[in-house]
Design a protein around this motif. Structure first.
Motif: not given
Length: 280
Positions: A142, A151, A153
């Motif tokens: 984060d 994540n 992404h």
């Protein structure tokens, strides 16, 4: 001296002054525009009929290809993305999405959300997964480790990023969903290797786009399962020289495509042969 006459106070005007009218008009226009932009991003796209999953939340960022060689290679093994037909509408996926190469070839519709300062209203783009965005375990997920687990992404070429947002957005919230891939021509099989060791790069796959299982068959053999080497490169050890080659390819949606005698009996290493195509 006569007393000064007194008058009752004037009643407060029921009308707004110009400043109040301007403020109300500004607030009305602001909220109307904000609602319109939000609705545009949440509306259905022309790819709705091809959707394979629901919209999911993620983040995206971009890279600028400063050298033509930046579009060659990648963790899926497609080589020159221009020559292989993928162009710049591509993405590198974070570890949580890449699945050790299983996601290669899949198509993702992406739209910008929340960052209304930077999003281009009503736009989306379909990208093919062609690369891996590696984690950086030196940074927290984060706080800089954008592709670290868990994540979700997508790392995009700036040419694709600017189809849905202004470059100043940097790392921005997006939504994505899997959609069917649309391809020209048939599935491509690029054969390489040496001796009795064969590798086959499978590309230009329509429909689900990714590949979960591959079998190969020589004209003198039965169906032989192949193993994933990396990305969409598959391998097998067998004696198939001098035989016409057929392929059975299965995608993540469970559809199996069989292409008979794709490569003639005089096939050679380093060449690409074209088979049938998945429905889309």
């Amino acid at each position: 001296m006569p007393p000064t006459p007194s008058f009752p106070p004037s009643p407060k005007s029921p009308f707004l002054n110009l400043r109040q009218l301007f403020d109300l008009l500004f607030l009305f226009l602001f909220h109307s525009l904000r609602s319109h932009l939000a609705a545009a991003h949440q509306g259905s796209s022309s790819y709705a009929a091809a959707a394979l999953t629901e919209w999911r939340s993620a983040h995206a960022s971009y890279y600028a290809a400063s050298d033509p060689r930046d579009t060659v290679g990648g963790a899926c093994g497609y080589g020159d993305l221009g020559k292989s037909g993928y162009g710049m509408a591509t993405a590198g996926l974070s570890d949580a999405l890449f699945g050790k190469g299983a996601a290669c070839g899949g198509c993702y519709e992406v739209r910008c959300v929340e960052e209304l300062r930077y999003c281009l209203p009503g736009t989306s783009i379909v990208l093919t997964a062609t690369n891996f965005c590696p984690p950086n375990y030196g940074l927290p997920a984060d706080a800089g480790g954008i592709c670290n687990p868990p994540n979700h992404h997508l790392l995009m070429p700036i040419q694709a990023f600017e189809k849905i947002a202004i470059w100043k957005a940097g790392v921005m919230p997006i939504q994505y969903r899997r959609v069917k891939c649309i391809r020209d021509g048939g599935v491509r099989f690029t054969i390489d290797g040496k001796g009795f060791f064969y590798t086959v790069l499978i590309s230009n796959v329509a429909g689900a786009g990714d590949v979960t299982a591959v079998k190969i068959k020589g004209s003198a053999t039965g169906w032989l399962p192949m193993g994933r080497t990396w990305g969409q490169n598959w391998h097998i050890s067998a004696d198939l020289k001098g035989q016409a080659l057929s392929f059975e390819v299965t995608s993540s949606d469970g559809v199996t495509l069989t292409s008979y005698n794709v490569a003639p009996k005089d096939w050679d290493f380093g060449k690409t042969y074209v088979g049938k195509q998945f429905p889309f």
